[in-house]
Design a protein around this motif. Structure first.
Motif, PDB file in Angstrom:
ATOM      1  N   MET A   8       0.830  -1.203   0.000  1.00  0.00           N
ATOM      2  CA  MET A   8       0.000   0.000   0.000  1.00  0.00           C
ATOM      3  C   MET A   8       0.868   1.258   0.000  1.00  0.00           C
ATOM      4  N   ALA A   9       1.965   1.238   0.785  1.00  0.00           N
ATOM      5  CA  ALA A   9       2.854   2.393   0.834  1.00  0.00           C
ATOM      6  C   ALA A   9       3.522   2.629  -0.517  1.00  0.00           C
ATOM      7  N   VAL A  10       3.970   1.542  -1.154  1.00  0.00           N
ATOM      8  CA  VAL A  10       4.601   1.662  -2.470  1.00  0.00           C
ATOM      9  C   VAL A  10       3.615   2.203  -3.482  1.00  0.00           C
ATOM     10  N   SER A  11       2.386   1.674  -3.438  1.00  0.00           N
ATOM     11  CA  SER A  11       1.359   2.126  -4.382  1.00  0.00           C
ATOM     12  C   SER A  11       1.045   3.599  -4.184  1.00  0.00           C
ATOM     13  N   THR A  62      -8.402   1.917  -0.211  1.00  0.00           N
ATOM     14  CA  THR A  62      -7.736   2.761  -1.204  1.00  0.00           C
ATOM     15  C   THR A  62      -8.276   2.363  -2.568  1.00  0.00           C
ATOM     16  N   THR A  63      -7.789   3.013  -3.603  1.00  0.00           N
ATOM     17  CA  THR A  63      -8.207   2.646  -4.954  1.00  0.00           C
ATOM     18  C   THR A  63      -7.685   1.275  -5.352  1.00  0.00           C
ATOM     19  N   LEU A 108      -3.637  -0.805  -9.568  1.00  0.00           N
ATOM     20  CA  LEU A 108      -2.287  -0.958  -9.037  1.00  0.00           C
ATOM     21  C   LEU A 108      -1.240  -0.665 -10.106  1.00  0.00           C
ATOM     22  N   PHE A 109      -1.450  -1.193 -11.304  1.00  0.00           N
ATOM     23  CA  PHE A 109      -0.424  -1.081 -12.337  1.00  0.00           C
ATOM     24  C   PHE A 109      -0.673   0.083 -13.306  1.00  0.00           C
ATOM     25  N   ALA A 110      -1.939   0.502 -13.461  1.00  0.00           N
ATOM     26  CA  ALA A 110      -2.238   1.546 -14.447  1.00  0.00           C
ATOM     27  C   ALA A 110      -2.736   2.840 -13.829  1.00  0.00           C
ATOM     28  N   ASN A 204     -17.822   5.942  -5.799  1.00  0.00           N
ATOM     29  CA  ASN A 204     -16.445   5.460  -5.869  1.00  0.00           C
ATOM     30  C   ASN A 204     -15.511   6.586  -5.443  1.00  0.00           C
ATOM     31  N   PHE A 205     -14.221   6.304  -5.452  1.00  0.00           N
ATOM     32  CA  PHE A 205     -13.233   7.318  -5.103  1.00  0.00           C
ATOM     33  C   PHE A 205     -13.267   8.464  -6.116  1.00  0.00           C
TER      34      PHE A 205
END
Length: 374
Positions: A8-11, A62-63, A108-110, A204-205
């Motif tokens: 989560m911190a990295v993201s 989180t998202t 996460l990736f996009a 949503n967020f």
């Protein structure tokens, strides 16, 4: 938990977009699902399927990351299971509860673009507990799954998904809670979730609208410049107000001065009515002079008065001629209507513009009176 926190911190540090702050009741969803389950390995691998159904309640923190609680049950589908079910007075093979961590791989990736994508892939994994009714046995679960989800609705508030999953079960009665691949089952389910409304007005967020420091500095500079302009405008307005007050005082002083008598030019009746520039209305402070003429005519029943209107030289000749006539008529109207002087005792004339009556230009905006019977 440590791995999840690190991820989560990295993201959070990797994504430049920042979402609006969420409250405890935000980003919660609830749904139902159903499908079929079969053994993943062993002699009975994919030999038969048992129907299952469940309820899912979750929250996205989180998202990318969230938690979900899965409550489900499998029904008996095999003959021996049905016989065991009859003896236990139930047609349910088991009931299970799993606490799953969720990770939205697309976000996460996009990254998150402000609303969910139409299609998303979500990874799920966690632990749980299963109770088997026919054998009255318990098991500890480890579940891994992928959701292939579609977000629907104008606000992306609905989500349908297809979920393949593998669940490893450690049976207390069989292997003293040790994991065995032969105790794993495979399930395929379809489900639908509804996302409740959030404090941001969406389901949503939402992306926080951020500004960089240079833009903030630029806006502050504009604000300071506008404040300087406002202060300058206030100072200019104050100066104009002071000038207006000065001119108003001068006009009042001028209007309150008695009209000087000019030899052979003034009317043979002393009072006169002075008007404001361009006006034909008798000011209140001039009514006393009109009243003096009314008193004179009441005291002299045979007297007839001619009112001569004048204008100062400003303006066109035609305008000043009409203005002088209106001034004479305005005084006559007051004498007739207010003081009840007979109209046939009063005549009026407009003599246009002049600067010959008085040296003070303002005093030439006047109505003068002559007793025509003398």
């Amino acid at each position: 938990m440590f791995i999840a926190a690190a991820a989560m911190a990295v993201s959070a540090s990797a994504q430049k977009t920042v979402v609006t702050a969420s409250k405890a009741g935000d980003n919660i969803y609830v749904g139902v699902n159903g499908g079929a389950t079969t053994w993943f390995k062993g002699d009975n691998a994919f030999s038969g399927f048992q129907p299952n159904f469940g309820i899912r309640v979750g929250k996205n923190f989180t998202t990318v990351f969230g938690l979900a609680l899965d409550l489900g049950s499998q029904m008996n589908a095999h003959t021996k299971d049905c016989e065991a079910g009859l003896s236990n007075k139930t047609f349910f093979n088991n009931a299970e509860a799993n606490l799953l961590g969720t990770a939205n791989l697309m976000n996460l990736f996009a990254g998150y673009k402000g609303e969910p994508r139409a299609f998303e892939v979500i990874a799920l994994g966690g632990f749980g507990w299963t109770h088997y009714f026919p054998t009255d046995a318990d098991a500890v679960n480890t579940k891994l799954a992928l959701d292939f989800a579609y977000n629907l609705g104008s606000a992306k508030e609905w989500q349908i998904y297809v979920e393949p999953a593998i669940t490893y079960r450690s049976m207390a009665a069989v292997n003293n809670f040790k994991y065995d691949i032969n105790n794993a089952d495979f399930s395929l389910k379809a489900g639908v979730n509804y996302k409740f409304g959030c404090s941001n007005g969406k389901h949503n967020f939402a992306i926080e609208q951020l500004r960089d420091q240079s833009e903030i500095d630029g806006l502050n500079a504009k604000i300071n410049s506008l404040r300087s302009d406002v202060d300058a405008a206030k100072a200019a307005a104050a100066a104009k107000d002071a000038k207006i007050a000065e001119l108003q005082k001068a006009l009042t002083d001028c209007q309150n001065k008695p009209a000087p008598v000019v030899e052979k030019k003034a009317a043979n009746l002393q009072p006169s009515v002075v008007f404001a520039q361009g006006k034909s209305v008798v000011a209140k402070h001039q009514l006393a002079n009109v009243e003096m003429i009314a008193t004179y005519m009441k005291n002299n029943k045979d007297a007839k008065v001619k009112i001569s209107g004048y204008a100062s030289p400003e303006g066109s000749k035609e305008f000043n001629q009409k203005l002088s006539e209106k001034r004479a008529e305005a005084v006559k109207t007051i004498l007739v209507k207010k003081y009840k002087i007979a109209a046939d005792r009063i005549t009026t004339e407009g003599l246009g513009a002049t600067d010959k009556l008085f040296d003070q230009v303002e005093f030439n905006r006047v109505a003068l009176f002559n007793d025509t019977t003398k």
